[in-house]
Scaffold this motif. Structure first.
Motif, mmCIF file in Angstrom:
data_model
loop_
_atom_site.group_PDB
_atom_site.id
_atom_site.type_symbol
_atom_site.label_atom_id
_atom_site.label_comp_id
_atom_site.label_asym_id
_atom_site.label_seq_id
_atom_site.Cartn_x
_atom_site.Cartn_y
_atom_site.Cartn_z
ATOM 1 N N MET A 42 -44.178 17.395 49.923
ATOM 2 C CA MET A 42 -45.589 17.722 49.673
ATOM 3 C C MET A 42 -45.872 17.766 48.173
ATOM 4 S SD MET A 42 -47.134 17.847 52.499
ATOM 5 C CE MET A 42 -46.028 16.568 53.055
ATOM 6 N N ARG A 43 -44.908 18.270 47.394
ATOM 7 C CA ARG A 43 -45.092 18.299 45.947
ATOM 8 C C ARG A 43 -45.194 16.873 45.410
ATOM 9 N NH1 ARG A 43 -42.972 17.226 41.487
ATOM 10 N NH2 ARG A 43 -41.015 16.477 42.342
ATOM 11 N N GLN A 44 -44.312 15.982 45.885
ATOM 12 C CA GLN A 44 -44.358 14.588 45.454
ATOM 13 C C GLN A 44 -45.695 13.948 45.832
ATOM 14 O OE1 GLN A 44 -41.015 12.441 47.044
ATOM 15 N NE2 GLN A 44 -39.519 13.807 46.094
ATOM 16 N N LEU A 45 -46.172 14.261 47.019
ATOM 17 C CA LEU A 45 -47.436 13.715 47.486
ATOM 18 C C LEU A 45 -48.594 14.204 46.611
ATOM 19 C CD1 LEU A 45 -48.548 11.919 49.745
ATOM 20 C CD2 LEU A 45 -48.833 13.967 51.129
ATOM 21 N N GLU A 46 -48.608 15.475 46.298
ATOM 22 C CA GLU A 46 -49.673 16.038 45.463
ATOM 23 C C GLU A 46 -49.664 15.444 44.062
ATOM 24 O OE1 GLU A 46 -49.204 20.256 45.627
ATOM 25 O OE2 GLU A 46 -49.927 20.368 47.702
ATOM 26 N N VAL A 47 -48.469 15.284 43.495
ATOM 27 C CA VAL A 47 -48.366 14.696 42.152
ATOM 28 C C VAL A 47 -48.889 13.259 42.164
ATOM 29 C CG1 VAL A 47 -46.719 13.899 40.394
ATOM 30 C CG2 VAL A 47 -46.492 16.191 41.366
ATOM 31 N N GLU B 260 -55.922 9.940 41.023
ATOM 32 C CA GLU B 260 -57.224 10.390 40.521
ATOM 33 C C GLU B 260 -57.328 10.154 39.012
ATOM 34 O OE1 GLU B 260 -59.886 11.311 42.297
ATOM 35 O OE2 GLU B 260 -58.648 10.810 44.025
ATOM 36 N N GLU C 33 -40.777 19.806 49.010
ATOM 37 C CA GLU C 33 -40.559 18.799 47.972
ATOM 38 C C GLU C 33 -41.375 17.538 48.263
ATOM 39 O OE1 GLU C 33 -39.356 16.638 44.703
ATOM 40 O OE2 GLU C 33 -39.391 18.795 45.074
ATOM 41 N N ILE D 233 -46.566 7.644 47.468
ATOM 42 C CA ILE D 233 -47.294 8.127 48.642
ATOM 43 C C ILE D 233 -46.785 7.431 49.901
ATOM 44 C CG2 ILE D 233 -49.554 8.127 49.792
ATOM 45 C CD1 ILE D 233 -50.758 8.592 46.942
ATOM 46 N N GLU E 243 -51.006 11.897 44.277
ATOM 47 C CA GLU E 243 -52.463 11.887 44.481
ATOM 48 C C GLU E 243 -53.189 12.255 43.199
ATOM 49 O OE1 GLU E 243 -52.849 14.536 47.806
ATOM 50 O OE2 GLU E 243 -52.781 12.881 49.245
ATOM 51 N N THR E 244 -52.655 13.195 42.453
ATOM 52 C CA THR E 244 -53.243 13.576 41.166
ATOM 53 C C THR E 244 -53.181 12.400 40.197
ATOM 54 O OG1 THR E 244 -52.628 15.886 41.507
ATOM 55 C CG2 THR E 244 -53.099 15.212 39.252
ATOM 56 N N ASP E 245 -52.046 11.687 40.195
ATOM 57 C CA ASP E 245 -51.922 10.495 39.353
ATOM 58 C C ASP E 245 -52.977 9.454 39.725
ATOM 59 O OD1 ASP E 245 -49.832 11.555 37.926
ATOM 60 O OD2 ASP E 245 -48.273 10.432 38.996
#
Length: 71
Positions: A7-12, A18, A5, A59, A14-16
């Protein structure tokens, strides 16, 4: 599951970030071309900065939780 969870929050987030970078670039181009007014430009910048701050806060929070888990 907990780390998944985080890591999912981190990926979301980071995508935001970008997406915000791309939005800022597009907004700048549109303003220089005269496609949007100064008021619209500033509103779009404000919205983008708010999204950037929210993503950065997420993050930072995830990293803090991971550091706490390691100690």
């Amino acid at each position: 599951p907990r780390y998944a969870e985080l890591m999912r929050q981190l990926e979301v987030a980071e995508t935001d970030l970008e997406g915000v970078k791309a939005d800022l670039s597009r907004t700048e181009i549109r303003y220089r071309r005269g496609e949007i007014s100064a008021a619209a430009y500033h509103k779009l910048l404000e919205d983008s900065y708010r999204r950037r701050d929210r993503a950065q806060t997420t993050i930072d929070g995830v990293l803090l939780r991971l550091r706490e888990e390691m100690t």
